[in-house]
Scaffold this motif. Structure first.
Motif, mmCIF file in Angstrom:
data_model
loop_
_atom_site.group_PDB
_atom_site.id
_atom_site.type_symbol
_atom_site.label_atom_id
_atom_site.label_comp_id
_atom_site.label_asym_id
_atom_site.label_seq_id
_atom_site.Cartn_x
_atom_site.Cartn_y
_atom_site.Cartn_z
ATOM 1 N N LEU A 159 4.789 3.272 -6.088
ATOM 2 C CA LEU A 159 5.091 1.682 -6.942
ATOM 3 C C LEU A 159 3.969 1.065 -6.011
ATOM 4 O O LEU A 159 4.311 0.890 -4.868
ATOM 5 C CB LEU A 159 6.348 1.323 -6.913
ATOM 6 N N ALA A 160 3.084 0.329 -6.551
ATOM 7 C CA ALA A 160 1.962 -0.408 -6.002
ATOM 8 C C ALA A 160 2.453 -2.001 -6.293
ATOM 9 O O ALA A 160 2.805 -2.287 -7.291
ATOM 10 C CB ALA A 160 0.710 -0.161 -6.657
ATOM 11 N N PHE A 161 2.328 -2.697 -5.160
ATOM 12 C CA PHE A 161 2.685 -4.308 -5.271
ATOM 13 C C PHE A 161 1.806 -4.864 -4.360
ATOM 14 O O PHE A 161 1.119 -4.198 -3.471
ATOM 15 C CB PHE A 161 4.218 -4.471 -5.076
ATOM 16 N N GLN A 162 1.817 -6.041 -4.209
ATOM 17 C CA GLN A 162 1.249 -7.071 -3.134
ATOM 18 C C GLN A 162 2.259 -7.202 -2.178
ATOM 19 O O GLN A 162 3.226 -7.647 -2.397
ATOM 20 C CB GLN A 162 0.517 -8.377 -3.981
ATOM 21 N N LEU A 163 1.582 -7.285 -0.702
ATOM 22 C CA LEU A 163 2.259 -8.063 0.484
ATOM 23 C C LEU A 163 1.529 -8.998 0.883
ATOM 24 O O LEU A 163 0.247 -8.505 1.509
ATOM 25 C CB LEU A 163 2.655 -6.796 1.260
ATOM 26 N N ALA A 164 1.704 -10.211 0.860
ATOM 27 C CA ALA A 164 0.795 -11.309 0.978
ATOM 28 C C ALA A 164 -0.645 -10.955 0.604
ATOM 29 O O ALA A 164 -0.475 -10.871 -0.928
ATOM 30 C CB ALA A 164 0.575 -11.477 2.479
ATOM 31 N N GLU A 165 -1.749 -10.913 0.948
ATOM 32 C CA GLU A 165 -2.780 -10.475 0.279
ATOM 33 C C GLU A 165 -3.356 -8.959 0.185
ATOM 34 O O GLU A 165 -4.406 -8.775 -0.264
ATOM 35 C CB GLU A 165 -4.330 -11.266 0.663
ATOM 36 N N ALA A 166 -2.330 -8.122 0.671
ATOM 37 C CA ALA A 166 -2.914 -6.629 0.721
ATOM 38 C C ALA A 166 -2.020 -5.873 -0.083
ATOM 39 O O ALA A 166 -1.088 -6.274 -0.810
ATOM 40 C CB ALA A 166 -2.359 -6.308 2.456
ATOM 41 N N ALA A 167 -2.805 -4.935 -0.503
ATOM 42 C CA ALA A 167 -1.830 -3.632 -1.524
ATOM 43 C C ALA A 167 -0.860 -3.042 -0.591
ATOM 44 O O ALA A 167 -1.450 -2.917 0.473
ATOM 45 C CB ALA A 167 -3.316 -2.964 -2.004
ATOM 46 N N ALA A 168 -0.005 -2.779 -1.191
ATOM 47 C CA ALA A 168 1.126 -2.158 -0.408
ATOM 48 C C ALA A 168 1.824 -1.101 -1.426
ATOM 49 O O ALA A 168 1.631 -1.321 -2.672
ATOM 50 C CB ALA A 168 2.138 -3.045 0.070
ATOM 51 N N ALA A 169 2.634 -0.330 -1.042
ATOM 52 C CA ALA A 169 3.293 0.801 -1.595
ATOM 53 C C ALA A 169 4.417 1.421 -1.210
ATOM 54 O O ALA A 169 4.784 1.139 -0.058
ATOM 55 C CB ALA A 169 2.170 1.960 -1.881
ATOM 56 N N LEU A 170 5.211 2.069 -1.841
ATOM 57 C CA LEU A 170 6.310 2.727 -1.833
ATOM 58 C C LEU A 170 6.555 3.997 -2.506
ATOM 59 O O LEU A 170 6.246 3.782 -3.585
ATOM 60 C CB LEU A 170 7.631 1.687 -2.143
ATOM 61 N N PRO A 171 7.104 4.963 -1.831
ATOM 62 C CA PRO A 171 7.231 6.068 -3.013
ATOM 63 C C PRO A 171 8.157 5.881 -4.225
ATOM 64 O O PRO A 171 9.267 5.592 -3.718
ATOM 65 C CB PRO A 171 7.447 7.106 -2.140
ATOM 66 N N THR A 172 7.958 6.232 -5.333
ATOM 67 C CA THR A 172 8.910 6.182 -6.086
ATOM 68 C C THR A 172 10.309 6.598 -6.130
ATOM 69 O O THR A 172 11.353 6.398 -6.543
ATOM 70 C CB THR A 172 8.415 6.555 -7.684
ATOM 71 N N ALA A 173 10.118 8.005 -5.250
ATOM 72 C CA ALA A 173 11.420 8.582 -4.771
ATOM 73 C C ALA A 173 12.544 7.765 -4.228
ATOM 74 O O ALA A 173 13.750 8.197 -4.428
ATOM 75 C CB ALA A 173 11.042 9.918 -4.283
ATOM 76 N N VAL A 174 12.215 6.775 -3.509
ATOM 77 C CA VAL A 174 13.099 6.110 -2.766
ATOM 78 C C VAL A 174 13.644 4.776 -3.958
ATOM 79 O O VAL A 174 14.656 4.102 -3.141
ATOM 80 C CB VAL A 174 12.507 5.461 -1.432
ATOM 81 N N ILE A 175 13.137 4.644 -4.847
ATOM 82 C CA ILE A 175 13.203 3.452 -5.530
ATOM 83 C C ILE A 175 14.261 4.044 -6.898
ATOM 84 O O ILE A 175 13.985 4.882 -7.621
ATOM 85 C CB ILE A 175 12.281 2.770 -6.317
ATOM 86 N N ARG A 176 15.724 3.350 -6.793
ATOM 87 C CA ARG A 176 16.573 3.804 -7.665
ATOM 88 C C ARG A 176 16.366 3.115 -9.113
ATOM 89 O O ARG A 176 16.632 3.404 -10.123
ATOM 90 C CB ARG A 176 17.992 3.292 -7.189
ATOM 91 N N GLN A 177 15.829 1.700 -9.033
ATOM 92 C CA GLN A 177 15.829 0.847 -10.209
ATOM 93 C C GLN A 177 14.770 -0.190 -10.054
ATOM 94 O O GLN A 177 14.679 -0.649 -8.743
ATOM 95 C CB GLN A 177 17.014 0.449 -10.599
ATOM 96 N N VAL A 178 13.828 -0.448 -11.010
ATOM 97 C CA VAL A 178 13.093 -1.920 -10.712
ATOM 98 C C VAL A 178 13.726 -2.748 -11.623
ATOM 99 O O VAL A 178 13.795 -2.665 -12.887
ATOM 100 C CB VAL A 178 11.553 -1.389 -11.054
ATOM 101 N N LEU A 179 14.072 -3.926 -11.007
ATOM 102 C CA LEU A 179 14.891 -4.973 -11.946
ATOM 103 C C LEU A 179 13.852 -6.344 -11.961
ATOM 104 O O LEU A 179 13.267 -6.646 -11.113
ATOM 105 C CB LEU A 179 15.997 -5.427 -11.199
ATOM 106 N N PRO A 180 14.066 -6.964 -13.172
ATOM 107 C CA PRO A 180 13.447 -8.310 -13.113
ATOM 108 C C PRO A 180 14.028 -9.096 -12.029
ATOM 109 O O PRO A 180 14.896 -8.889 -11.433
ATOM 110 C CB PRO A 180 13.451 -8.936 -14.420
ATOM 111 N N TYR A 181 13.182 -10.200 -11.573
ATOM 112 C CA TYR A 181 13.514 -11.252 -10.576
ATOM 113 C C TYR A 181 14.895 -11.881 -10.893
ATOM 114 O O TYR A 181 14.722 -12.546 -11.969
ATOM 115 C CB TYR A 181 12.594 -12.204 -10.237
ATOM 116 N N LEU A 182 15.945 -11.785 -10.346
ATOM 117 C CA LEU A 182 17.378 -12.097 -11.086
ATOM 118 C C LEU A 182 17.627 -13.470 -10.009
ATOM 119 O O LEU A 182 17.181 -13.507 -8.995
ATOM 120 C CB LEU A 182 18.363 -10.983 -10.878
ATOM 121 N N GLN A 183 18.684 -13.981 -10.577
ATOM 122 C CA GLN A 183 19.261 -15.279 -9.885
ATOM 123 C C GLN A 183 19.932 -14.671 -8.794
ATOM 124 O O GLN A 183 20.764 -13.682 -8.811
ATOM 125 C CB GLN A 183 20.185 -16.074 -10.895
ATOM 126 N N LEU A 184 19.715 -15.088 -7.492
ATOM 127 C CA LEU A 184 20.304 -14.669 -6.238
ATOM 128 C C LEU A 184 21.141 -15.893 -5.706
ATOM 129 O O LEU A 184 20.834 -17.018 -5.926
ATOM 130 C CB LEU A 184 19.203 -14.398 -5.178
#
Length: 153
Positions: free
Chosen positions: A4-29
């Motif tokens: 799963l590709a995303f931004q970390l500050a101005e850099a490209a970053a990634a996590l393997p999808t195998a460690v992600i259980r779910q991708v959620l919209p930004y929720l009220q915290l």
């Protein structure tokens, strides 16, 4: 390898999808005024309170902005307890670009020691360039993990 590709500050970053259980919209915290840097708050997930950390803020930057491409990644965080239990943890990330299949060698040390950010010391080399690789097991310091998951301590 699927990431799963995303931004970390101005850099490209990634996590393997195998460690992600779910991708959620930004929720009220539910936020806590005296929370340590990087702790975004708690989210209500099907009646359970799940701690959420902000990856951008944890890297020494500003807090993630609630934009259209800001997401909360739900992962199972492995605790360093004798039983090896895990607990759900939310990760706020910005600039989610989606899932990609990349041909890559295993993540390698970046060559820049980051003692305050041990979870951010590797890069993934892909045909698209270098991606910051998040080492999920090293994301939380023992002190922060104990604070977020007190019932498991």
């Amino acid at each position: 390898m699927q990431i799963l590709a995303f931004q970390l500050a101005e850099a490209a970053a990634a996590l393997p999808t195998a460690v992600i259980r779910q991708v959620l919209p930004y929720l009220q915290l539910t936020r806590f005024p005296a929370a340590p840097a990087g702790v975004a708050g708690l989210m209500n997930l099907h009646g359970a309170a799940v701690p959420v950390v902000d990856i951008t803020a944890m890297s020494g930057g500003r807090s993630a902005r609630p934009r259209q491409d800001t997401r909360i990644l739900l992962v199972d965080y492995l605790l360093s307890t004798p039983g090896g239990d895990s607990r759900p943890l939310g990760l706020v990330v910005e600039g989610v670009a989606g899932v990609r299949r990349v041909t890559a060698t295993p993540p390698r040390p970046a060559g820049i020691p980051l003692p305050d950010y041990p979870w951010l010391g590797e890069v993934l080399e892909t045909p698209e360039g270098l991606w910051l690789w998040l080492d999920l097991p090293r994301l939380l310091s023992p002190t922060l993990a104990a604070l977020l998951f007190q019932e498991a301590a």
